[in-house]
Design an enzyme around this catalytic site. Structure first.
Site, PDB file in Angstrom:
ATOM      1  N   HIS A  60      21.495 -60.734 121.140  1.00 30.73           N
ATOM      2  CA  HIS A  60      21.035 -61.749 120.309  1.00 30.73           C
ATOM      3  C   HIS A  60      21.954 -62.373 119.123  1.00 30.73           C
ATOM      4  O   HIS A  60      22.013 -63.359 119.025  1.00 30.73           O
ATOM      5  CB  HIS A  60      19.376 -61.359 119.643  1.00 30.73           C
ATOM      6  CG  HIS A  60      18.784 -62.457 119.066  1.00 30.73           C
ATOM      7  ND1 HIS A  60      18.445 -63.393 119.999  1.00 30.73           N
ATOM      8  CD2 HIS A  60      18.682 -62.874 117.946  1.00 30.73           C
ATOM      9  CE1 HIS A  60      17.561 -64.464 119.422  1.00 30.73           C
ATOM     10  NE2 HIS A  60      17.711 -64.038 118.037  1.00 30.73           N
ATOM     11  N   HIS A 106      12.789 -68.407 120.401  1.00 38.07           N
ATOM     12  CA  HIS A 106      11.712 -67.458 119.773  1.00 38.07           C
ATOM     13  C   HIS A 106      10.756 -66.773 121.026  1.00 38.07           C
ATOM     14  O   HIS A 106       9.764 -66.697 120.720  1.00 38.07           O
ATOM     15  CB  HIS A 106      11.050 -68.010 118.545  1.00 38.07           C
ATOM     16  CG  HIS A 106      11.461 -66.941 117.418  1.00 38.07           C
ATOM     17  ND1 HIS A 106      10.533 -66.621 116.378  1.00 38.07           N
ATOM     18  CD2 HIS A 106      12.670 -66.635 116.874  1.00 38.07           C
ATOM     19  CE1 HIS A 106      10.960 -66.229 115.340  1.00 38.07           C
ATOM     20  NE2 HIS A 106      12.237 -65.904 115.452  1.00 38.07           N
TER      21      HIS A 106
END
Length: 743
Positions: A60, A106
């Site tokens: 990430h 998200h």
């Protein structure tokens, strides 16, 4: 060998414990990566240091697995002021102004806590925009959910929509558009992608660099708590239905605090920009990622005194302070001696503004706590995860697929159209988007429901069009063509409003990249996006990768989302979907094709998709799009609408919805073709007195289908069948179906 680092946290595992128990594996570090850290430090890393590396080397944060693919993106042209690598990308729009935009995912947090996951997704992407010195002007979303009949899906839809609305409405930034699709592939792994757009006077442009030894590291905004710890690591692993998901990794947002931080940051940059060296949001991996990345980009080191970090919980450890992803926090690098004037701006808004460290010469990244050194690592090593070269294998389903097209049953075409309009991917989302304030700031010209949203640039004749587009079914059937299609669809939506496409951001949502077939899908879809980006001159200036979207080893469809921005140089060029007058002529621009593989009709009739896609002639598509753009800019069209899911019949219906009009059209093709899907097709309406000029411009790329009527009836006659239905009946199905299915 570096100095032996003290560890004052007596309850934490010792460096030896970490090595023996292999605790680092729980945080996402591989044994090989851990061994590399030990070799570089020439000692065992302590608890805090291991945490820093696990977050910074997560996919990430580091993109260690996707970087080889991402580096192929075309990111430069005459408009690009800032490409990938900063908080957001920036394009020149003339008059010393710029548009700033980026998209983020998200997904994992929203699957676990849909309201907070979606809300903090909005907050995070907005901070990326104003960290560049820009004023955010709009938010868009792209949402993918599972089976609409599932109670789980209904709970996720309610939570995600409420989260986006709750945050965007409260902070006063309009949510102006987006996409929402439903497919079983997302049943356990929904996708929540959010895009933000901002405006910038180029003289206020700031980037996230920590330059100048002796300059101060200023922490501003909210206090730090224990929420979101290891959120970056959490976002880099797949779900397991047999395990409780990590709710502690989900952040909690406060939009009212964000509004204060946003306004103060923009004011500080505008008033004291010469004293502010760099600005960066504390996003994924919190304090460590923001400060380490800023130092590394400047080729500098940094020391931080963690006792100075504003805290909202007692007895927080260095590990917690560095990895917390508490929201509404920023880092500013301020020239030494100029701290007070910048701090005053934030203090007047009752915000924290505390010097927590300084930039230093060299490359040491050093943390102090209770007068002890608790971490000491090379910053360039911390920010440089080991490169990973992954294999690619073409999936067996692609090897076996043919372009032989699915043959639909269209024996009752009016019924087929009605059924398509009720499909959750096609049906109106107004019942959900009504929760979003799309008009706050009073600059929204085209609201949700158009092909693209349009925001005027105050004080000018310019406007910005913006859209998010996705079709994972096409990408599943052919990743390369799916990537091309996503780009062309986004461009169609921008052009349908009369704007010129100028650049894109993306969210690349895929499964586990360690699977060679999934890595092939990623690489091929990026290649397809990239080819079209260069053809239509829309550089990829920012973006996000979200991998490991899997549950129990089953991946979602490959889902590249394209967020595109377009420029209107004159607001007079803005074009909308709805028909304007009876007697206006209706034209099809582009070519009908009998392509049904991956279509909404195929999925509706057999509950699945299959087959390969027909090749796309990108040069032809670009030519058609440019002609439609010219027609809009010459004000030759009364309305314009791109043809997408459901094909021509659905697009024609949508042109009539919200009006009192009907239409009578004749299509020189089989009736089933009016439900086929192919890229670069438009429905436009033209006033009678402008038909000759329009037809001259279009040449053979447009064909007149019929006319807008006053009778409120939609009549379509094809070579082997016809549609005949009251527009009001069709519109009722379109408007009410989604609500009924979500009950």
């Amino acid at each position: 060998m570096r100095e032996n680092v003290a560890n004052p946290m007596v309850n934490e595992p010792t460096p030896a414990d970490i090595q023996t128990t292999q605790l680092y594996e729980q945080w996402g570090l591989t044994p090989a990566e851990y061994d590399l850290i030990v070799e570089k430090l020439d000692r065992l890393p302590n608890y805090t240091e291991t945490g820093l590396f696990s977050a910074m080397w997560s996919e990430h944060c580091s993109y260690k697995k996707s970087k080889p693919v991402l580096r192929t993106f075309w990111s430069k042209n005459e408009r690009v002021l800032q490409g990938p690598g900063e908080g957001a990308g920036i394009l020149d729009i003339g008059d010393d102004q710029a548009v700033v935009f980026k998209a983020e995912s998200h997904n994992h947090p929203s699957a676990v806590e849909p309201y907070e996951g979606a809300a903090t997704g909005v907050g995070g992407i907005l901070r990326d925009i104003f960290s560049m010195g820009a004023q955010p002007i709009a938010v868009l979303d792209s949402l993918q959910f599972g089976d609409i009949q599932s109670k789980q899906t209904q709970r996720l839809v309610d939570g995600v929509v409420a989260g986006i609305a709750g945050y965007g409405n409260a902070i006063g930034i309009p949510t102006v558009g987006g996409a929402m699709n439903f497919d079983a592939t997302y049943q356990h792994n929904p996708l929540v992608n959010v895009m933000a757009v901002g405006l910038l006077d180029q003289k206020h442009l700031h980037v996230g660099k920590a330059e100048g030894a002796g300059n101060s590291v200023l922490y501003v905004g909210a206090t730090t708590g224990r929420d979101g710890i290891h959120g970056a690591t959490f976002a880099s692993v797949e779900f397991d239905s047999n395990e409780d998901q990590n709710r502690s990794a989900v952040q909690v947002g406060d939009p009212f605090m964000e509004k204060l931080v946003m306004d103060a940051t923009i004011r500080a940059i505008r008033e004291f920009g010469d004293s502010i060296i760099g600005v960066q949001d504390m996003g994924a991996a919190g304090l460590v990622s923001s400060t380490a990345e800023m130092a590394d980009k400047a080729g500098m080191g940094m020391t931080l005194d963690l006792n100075q970090v504003p805290q909202r919980e007692a007895h927080m450890t260095p590990y917690e302070l560095m990895l917390s992803e508490s929201q509404e926090r920023m880092i500013l690098i301020v020239k030494k001696g100029h701290e007070a004037q910048v701090q005053q701006v934030f203090n007047e808004a009752d915000l924290n503004a505390v010097v927590i460290g300084e930039v230093v010469a060299g490359l040491d990244y050093q943390l102090r706590f209770n007068d002890e050194i608790v971490a000491d690592v090379p910053v360039d090593f911390l920010t440089s995860a080991p490169k990973v070269n992954l294999p690619q294998v073409k999936p067996a389903r692609l090897e076996q697929a043919t372009t032989e097209q699915y043959q639909p049953d269209v024996s009752q075409p009016t019924q087929v159209l009605t059924q398509l309009l009720a499909q959750p991917t096609i049906a109106s989302k107004a019942s959900l988007y009504r929760h979003f304030d799309s008009s706050v700031r009073t600059d929204t010209v085209v609201k949700p429901g158009g092909d693209a949203a349009v925001i005027r640039v105050r004080g000018t004749q310019k406007a910005l069009a913006m859209t998010t587009d996705i079709n994972s079914r096409y990408t599943y059937l052919n990743p390369y063509i799916g990537g091309q299609w996503a780009m062309l669809e986004a461009a169609q939506n921008i052009i349908a409003t009369g704007a010129e496409p100028i650049g894109i951001t993306d969210c690349l949502n895929f499964g586990n990249p360690d699977d060679p077939e999934i890595y092939f899908e990623l690489a091929q879809s990026v290649a397809g996006i990239n080819e079209v980006a260069q053809k239509i001159n829309t550089p990829v200036i920012s973006g996000n990768v979200s991998l490991n979207n899997e549950t129990d080893g089953t991946a979602i469809y490959p889902t590249p989302m394209v967020g595109m921005v377009g420029l209107h140089t004159q607001t007079d060029h803005i074009t909308t979907i709805k028909a304007k007058s009876a007697q206006d002529a209706i034209y099809l621009v582009g070519q009908l094709q009998g392509q049904f593989n991956g279509s909404e009709l195929q999925h509706m009739q057999i509950g699945a998709i299959s087959g390969d896609l027909l090749p796309i002639d990108v040069d032809y598509a670009q030519g058609v799009q440019q002609k439609v753009l010219q027609a809009a800019q010459q004000q030759l069209v009364a309305s314009s609408h791109d043809i997408a899911e459901g094909g021509l019949a659905v697009a024609l219906s949508e042109v009539l919805f919200g009006t009192t009009f009907g239409a009578t059209v004749n299509v020189d093709a089989p009736i089933e073709w009016v439900f086929a899907e192919a890229p670069t097709q438009f429905v436009v309406t033209v006033k009678p007195e402008q038909q000759a000029d329009f037809e001259k411009l279009m040449s053979t790329d447009a064909v007149k289908l019929g006319d807008i009527t006053n009778d409120g009836q939609f009549k379509l006659i094809a070579t082997n069948g016809q549609i005949d239905a009251p527009v009001a009946t069709l519109e009722s199905v379109y408007k009410d179906s989604l609500c009924q299915q979500l009950q």
